[in-house]
Design a protein around this motif. Structure first.
Motif, PDB file in Angstrom:
ATOM      1  N   ALA A  95      55.944  53.466  40.551  1.00  0.00           N
ATOM      2  CA  ALA A  95      56.154  52.081  40.227  1.00  0.00           C
ATOM      3  C   ALA A  95      55.235  51.027  40.855  1.00  0.00           C
ATOM      4  O   ALA A  95      54.600  49.939  40.405  1.00  0.00           O
ATOM      5  CB  ALA A  95      57.475  51.592  40.154  1.00  0.00           C
ATOM      6  N   GLN A  96      54.671  51.514  42.093  1.00  0.00           N
ATOM      7  CA  GLN A  96      53.964  50.468  42.774  1.00  0.00           C
ATOM      8  C   GLN A  96      52.474  50.629  42.663  1.00  0.00           C
ATOM      9  O   GLN A  96      51.914  49.898  43.245  1.00  0.00           O
ATOM     10  CB  GLN A  96      54.397  50.818  44.525  1.00  0.00           C
ATOM     11  CG  GLN A  96      55.862  50.290  44.810  1.00  0.00           C
ATOM     12  CD  GLN A  96      56.264  50.444  46.266  1.00  0.00           C
ATOM     13  OE1 GLN A  96      56.063  51.689  46.594  1.00  0.00           O
ATOM     14  NE2 GLN A  96      56.976  49.496  46.882  1.00  0.00           N
ATOM     15  N   THR A  97      52.331  51.892  42.186  1.00  0.00           N
ATOM     16  CA  THR A  97      50.903  52.329  42.187  1.00  0.00           C
ATOM     17  C   THR A  97      50.350  52.104  40.712  1.00  0.00           C
ATOM     18  O   THR A  97      50.830  52.857  39.927  1.00  0.00           O
ATOM     19  CB  THR A  97      50.575  53.620  42.742  1.00  0.00           C
ATOM     20  OG1 THR A  97      50.831  53.817  44.085  1.00  0.00           O
ATOM     21  CG2 THR A  97      49.010  53.839  42.469  1.00  0.00           C
ATOM     22  N   SER A  98      49.353  51.567  40.154  1.00  0.00           N
ATOM     23  CA  SER A  98      48.649  51.312  39.103  1.00  0.00           C
ATOM     24  C   SER A  98      47.047  51.936  39.150  1.00  0.00           C
ATOM     25  O   SER A  98      46.561  51.673  40.177  1.00  0.00           O
ATOM     26  CB  SER A  98      48.776  49.769  38.657  1.00  0.00           C
ATOM     27  OG  SER A  98      48.008  48.934  39.427  1.00  0.00           O
ATOM     28  N   LEU A  99      46.759  52.426  38.034  1.00  0.00           N
ATOM     29  CA  LEU A  99      45.224  52.721  37.860  1.00  0.00           C
ATOM     30  C   LEU A  99      44.825  52.022  36.922  1.00  0.00           C
ATOM     31  O   LEU A  99      45.400  51.477  35.906  1.00  0.00           O
ATOM     32  CB  LEU A  99      45.553  54.269  37.576  1.00  0.00           C
ATOM     33  CG  LEU A  99      46.031  55.397  38.505  1.00  0.00           C
ATOM     34  CD1 LEU A  99      46.081  56.913  37.869  1.00  0.00           C
ATOM     35  CD2 LEU A  99      45.286  55.249  39.760  1.00  0.00           C
ATOM     36  N   GLY A 100      43.503  51.993  36.977  1.00  0.00           N
ATOM     37  CA  GLY A 100      42.824  51.118  35.937  1.00  0.00           C
ATOM     38  C   GLY A 100      41.321  51.597  35.899  1.00  0.00           C
ATOM     39  O   GLY A 100      40.914  52.425  36.632  1.00  0.00           O
ATOM     40  N   ILE A 101      40.529  50.951  34.958  1.00  0.00           N
ATOM     41  CA  ILE A 101      39.139  51.507  34.905  1.00  0.00           C
ATOM     42  C   ILE A 101      38.526  50.121  35.109  1.00  0.00           C
ATOM     43  O   ILE A 101      38.797  49.023  34.665  1.00  0.00           O
ATOM     44  CB  ILE A 101      38.643  52.070  33.518  1.00  0.00           C
ATOM     45  CG1 ILE A 101      39.169  51.180  32.355  1.00  0.00           C
ATOM     46  CG2 ILE A 101      39.144  53.334  33.436  1.00  0.00           C
ATOM     47  CD1 ILE A 101      38.563  51.668  31.104  1.00  0.00           C
ATOM     48  N   LYS A 102      37.441  49.983  35.826  1.00  0.00           N
ATOM     49  CA  LYS A 102      36.464  49.088  36.124  1.00  0.00           C
ATOM     50  C   LYS A 102      34.962  49.053  35.980  1.00  0.00           C
ATOM     51  O   LYS A 102      34.692  50.185  36.459  1.00  0.00           O
ATOM     52  CB  LYS A 102      36.882  48.342  37.553  1.00  0.00           C
ATOM     53  CG  LYS A 102      37.998  47.697  37.742  1.00  0.00           C
ATOM     54  CD  LYS A 102      38.384  47.471  39.103  1.00  0.00           C
ATOM     55  CE  LYS A 102      37.534  46.184  39.429  1.00  0.00           C
ATOM     56  NZ  LYS A 102      37.759  45.962  40.984  1.00  0.00           N
ATOM     57  N   GLY A 103      34.190  48.134  35.563  1.00  0.00           N
ATOM     58  CA  GLY A 103      32.898  48.196  35.486  1.00  0.00           C
ATOM     59  C   GLY A 103      32.401  46.958  35.141  1.00  0.00           C
ATOM     60  O   GLY A 103      33.006  46.163  35.056  1.00  0.00           O
ATOM     61  N   GLY A 104      30.981  46.995  35.541  1.00  0.00           N
ATOM     62  CA  GLY A 104      30.242  45.506  35.468  1.00  0.00           C
ATOM     63  C   GLY A 104      29.000  45.613  36.035  1.00  0.00           C
ATOM     64  O   GLY A 104      28.383  46.681  35.984  1.00  0.00           O
ATOM     65  N   VAL A 105      28.322  44.797  36.638  1.00  0.00           N
ATOM     66  CA  VAL A 105      26.806  44.098  36.545  1.00  0.00           C
ATOM     67  C   VAL A 105      26.765  43.954  38.158  1.00  0.00           C
ATOM     68  O   VAL A 105      27.661  43.528  39.046  1.00  0.00           O
ATOM     69  CB  VAL A 105      26.349  43.001  36.023  1.00  0.00           C
ATOM     70  CG1 VAL A 105      24.940  42.843  36.446  1.00  0.00           C
ATOM     71  CG2 VAL A 105      26.526  43.004  34.452  1.00  0.00           C
ATOM     72  N   ASN A 106      25.679  44.806  38.751  1.00  0.00           N
ATOM     73  CA  ASN A 106      25.254  44.671  40.046  1.00  0.00           C
ATOM     74  C   ASN A 106      24.073  43.973  40.303  1.00  0.00           C
ATOM     75  O   ASN A 106      23.081  44.054  39.612  1.00  0.00           O
ATOM     76  CB  ASN A 106      24.870  46.308  40.667  1.00  0.00           C
ATOM     77  CG  ASN A 106      26.271  47.028  40.768  1.00  0.00           C
ATOM     78  OD1 ASN A 106      27.376  46.588  40.744  1.00  0.00           O
ATOM     79  ND2 ASN A 106      25.953  48.151  41.214  1.00  0.00           N
ATOM     80  N   MET A 107      23.793  43.046  41.420  1.00  0.00           N
ATOM     81  CA  MET A 107      22.598  42.225  41.720  1.00  0.00           C
ATOM     82  C   MET A 107      22.486  42.841  43.222  1.00  0.00           C
ATOM     83  O   MET A 107      23.351  42.213  44.101  1.00  0.00           O
ATOM     84  CB  MET A 107      23.065  40.872  41.456  1.00  0.00           C
ATOM     85  CG  MET A 107      23.172  40.381  40.133  1.00  0.00           C
ATOM     86  SD  MET A 107      23.828  38.795  39.996  1.00  0.00           S
ATOM     87  CE  MET A 107      25.566  38.865  40.307  1.00  0.00           C
ATOM     88  N   SER A 108      21.699  43.820  43.356  1.00  0.00           N
ATOM     89  CA  SER A 108      21.296  44.403  44.750  1.00  0.00           C
ATOM     90  C   SER A 108      20.096  44.301  45.309  1.00  0.00           C
ATOM     91  O   SER A 108      19.018  43.880  44.788  1.00  0.00           O
ATOM     92  CB  SER A 108      21.680  45.937  44.569  1.00  0.00           C
ATOM     93  OG  SER A 108      20.669  46.356  43.782  1.00  0.00           O
ATOM     94  N   ASN A 109      19.997  44.423  46.692  1.00  0.00           N
ATOM     95  CA  ASN A 109      18.583  44.398  47.450  1.00  0.00           C
ATOM     96  C   ASN A 109      18.727  44.901  48.769  1.00  0.00           C
ATOM     97  O   ASN A 109      19.901  45.099  49.036  1.00  0.00           O
ATOM     98  CB  ASN A 109      18.370  42.808  47.541  1.00  0.00           C
ATOM     99  CG  ASN A 109      16.686  42.635  47.564  1.00  0.00           C
ATOM    100  OD1 ASN A 109      16.076  43.500  48.063  1.00  0.00           O
ATOM    101  ND2 ASN A 109      16.472  41.651  47.361  1.00  0.00           N
TER     102      ASN A 109
END
Length: 207
Positions: A21-35
């Protein structure tokens, strides 16, 4: 004895249910701006990349959680130089598996909507990627490509650092804006230090 076993089984099921009940899972993704940053490096240009992975959120107290997960992420850098008619471009595209462990404070705004402030360390391991060096002078052009890791590479596989960010939870929908700063010298040479830095924008869905 039988009652004790039954009570133990019930207690175990209760514990598992509470943790679930206290732990939730999910998926995440997106854009990186790196150097890269370090000796002899500037951070004026950024390289666009991406990240995607599985996120876990463990709420251990009211409005407090540990956020972690495992993400495939691209980092690196892109540099361009021009001297007269000569131009040179260098791009590094290291790819990592990254594990963050952040403390998150969640501020309730409206029912179902929370602002999330989070910070903590991360570790990452390079699993591949290429670097490309290209140049031109008049009609002459040349391009070379090599691995960023391994015997012919110029980067060490292991990376670690600190990250921070701010996000929002709209029910199951996640939005996150953050920044990771590498603290480990990843240059596989003694000619100067190289460290990762990366800003990112993520969207996700919590199950």
């Amino acid at each position: 004895m039988k009652k004790m076993r039954i009570m133990l089984v019930v207690a175990m099921f209760a514990l598992v249910s509470a943790v679930s009940a206290q732990t939730s899972l999910g998926i995440k993704g997106g854009v990186n701006m790196s150097n890269f940053y370090g000796d002899y490096l500037d951070d004026e240009n950024v390289k666009i990349g991406f990240h995607i992975g599985l996120a876990a959120d463990y709420e251990f107290a009211y409005n407090s959680a540990i956020q972690t997960g495992l993400f495939f992420t691209t980092k690196g850098a892109k540099y361009s130089e021009s001297i007269g008619d000569a131009t040179g471009d260098f791009t590094a595209n290291p790819m990592y598996l990254q594990l963050p462990v952040h403390y998150a404070y969640k501020l309730d705004v409206t029912p179902g909507t929370r602002i999330v402030f989070h910070a903590g360390p991360y570790v990452a391991y390079g699993i591949g990627g290429k670097s490309k060096l290209s140049g031109s002078l008049g009609d002459w052009e040349d391009e070379t490509e090599r691995d960023v890791f391994g015997d012919n590479g110029f980067l060490k596989n292991f990376d670690a650092g600190l990250g921070l960010g701010v996000g929002a939870e709209f029910g199951p929908i996640l939005l996150d804006l953050g920044w990771d700063m590498g603290l480990v010298d990843i240059a596989d040479s003694d000619q100067g230090s190289i460290k990762n830095q990366n800003a990112y924008l993520s969207v996700g869905y919590k199950f």
